[in-house]
Motif scaffolding. Structure first.
Motif, short mmCIF file in Angstrom:
data_model
loop_
_atom_site.label_atom_id
_atom_site.label_comp_id
_atom_site.label_asym_id
_atom_site.label_seq_id
_atom_site.Cartn_x
_atom_site.Cartn_y
_atom_site.Cartn_z
N SER A 160 0.86 -1.22 0.04
CA SER A 160 0.56 -0.07 0.36
C SER A 160 1.16 0.77 -0.11
O SER A 160 1.96 1.48 0.26
N ARG A 161 0.28 2.11 -0.15
CA ARG A 161 1.50 3.59 -0.41
C ARG A 161 1.54 4.06 0.85
O ARG A 161 2.22 4.48 1.20
N GLU A 162 0.89 4.05 2.52
CA GLU A 162 1.31 3.64 3.69
C GLU A 162 2.30 2.77 4.14
O GLU A 162 2.93 2.96 4.17
N THR A 163 2.89 1.71 3.34
CA THR A 163 3.36 0.82 3.33
C THR A 163 4.34 1.57 3.17
O THR A 163 5.49 1.00 3.05
N ILE A 164 5.35 1.36 1.71
CA ILE A 164 6.07 2.22 1.05
C ILE A 164 6.12 3.45 1.82
O ILE A 164 7.86 3.70 2.26
N ARG A 165 5.88 4.11 2.13
CA ARG A 165 6.18 5.58 3.00
C ARG A 165 6.24 5.67 4.65
O ARG A 165 7.61 5.71 4.97
N TYR A 197 8.40 13.34 -2.01
CA TYR A 197 8.55 11.94 -1.50
C TYR A 197 7.06 11.28 -2.72
O TYR A 197 7.01 10.26 -2.61
N GLN A 198 6.53 12.65 -2.86
CA GLN A 198 5.54 11.75 -4.20
C GLN A 198 5.61 11.10 -5.07
O GLN A 198 4.90 9.81 -5.07
N GLY A 199 6.51 11.69 -5.89
CA GLY A 199 6.98 10.82 -6.70
C GLY A 199 7.84 9.66 -6.94
O GLY A 199 7.62 8.34 -7.59
N ILE A 200 8.32 9.16 -5.69
CA ILE A 200 9.25 8.53 -5.06
C ILE A 200 7.86 7.32 -4.40
O ILE A 200 7.92 5.77 -5.15
N VAL A 201 7.10 8.32 -4.11
CA VAL A 201 5.69 6.62 -3.65
C VAL A 201 5.42 6.69 -4.64
O VAL A 201 4.94 4.42 -5.08
N ASP A 202 5.04 6.92 -5.75
CA ASP A 202 4.00 6.84 -7.60
C ASP A 202 5.56 5.98 -8.26
O ASP A 202 4.41 4.87 -8.11
N ALA A 203 6.30 6.15 -7.94
CA ALA A 203 7.42 5.13 -8.78
C ALA A 203 7.64 3.73 -8.18
O ALA A 203 7.31 3.21 -8.59
#
Ligand code: FES
Ligand code: FES
Length: 160
Positions: A121-126, A139-145
């Motif tokens: 999930s995006r939360e897990t990625i963060r 960090y938005q682009g990094i999480v998207d990537a």
């Protein structure tokens, strides 16, 4: 001290001082300068490599501690014909980097995450990427990537 370990699948044997960090060993003795040094005290994550599959701060580890281990650096992401890894493609496509200084560490942390959780999930990625600091991209682009790379990698695994 004599140390033997593998880096990106190649066996390396070196005679290094016990005080030499793994980061300096990789950069200066192995010529693998893709591993970057930012803070040099374990905070920024730029020096992240995988040691036996686990993320490690190469600035906090001594080269001699890698004896007998298998180390993967960002250079290990390169495909057989020199092509970029899907994670690298995704960072480019989703604006996951600007100056690129943090990127090798980001990629290695992301690789470990996706190896263990192909659909985070995006939360897990963060949460999992929170040990890596970027000073320019945001960090938005990094999480998207990372999220997009997970989908690509999962598809390629499903096809096999
Ligand atoms: Fe190793 Fe910053 S250079 S954590
Ligand atoms: Fe410049 Fe992250 S892209 S520090």
């Amino acid at each position: 001290m004599d140390v033997t370990f593998s880096v990106n699948g190649e066996r390396v044997r070196l005679d290094i001082e016990p005080r030499r960090t793994l980061a300096d060993t990789l950069r200066e003795d192995c010529g693998l300068t893709g591993t970057h040094l930012g803070c040099e005290h374990g905070v920024c994550g730029a020096c992240t490599v995988l040691v036996d599959g686990q993320p490690a701060r190469a600035c906090l580890m001594f080269g001699v501690q890698a004896d007998g281990s298998s180390v993967t650096t960002v250079e290990g992401l390169e495909g057989e014909d020199g092509e970029l890894h899907p994670l690298q493609e995704s960072f480019v496509a989703h604006h996951g980097l600007q100056c690129g200084f943090c990127t090798p560490g980001m990629l290695m942390s992301a690789l470990h995450l996706l190896d263990n959780d192909p659909e985070p999930s995006r939360e897990t990625i963060r949460a999992e990427m929170s040990g890596n600091i970027c000073r320019c991209t945001g960090y938005q682009g990094i999480v998207d990537a990372v999220a997009a790379a997970g989908e690509v990698l999962k598809e390629s695994t499903d096809v096999q």
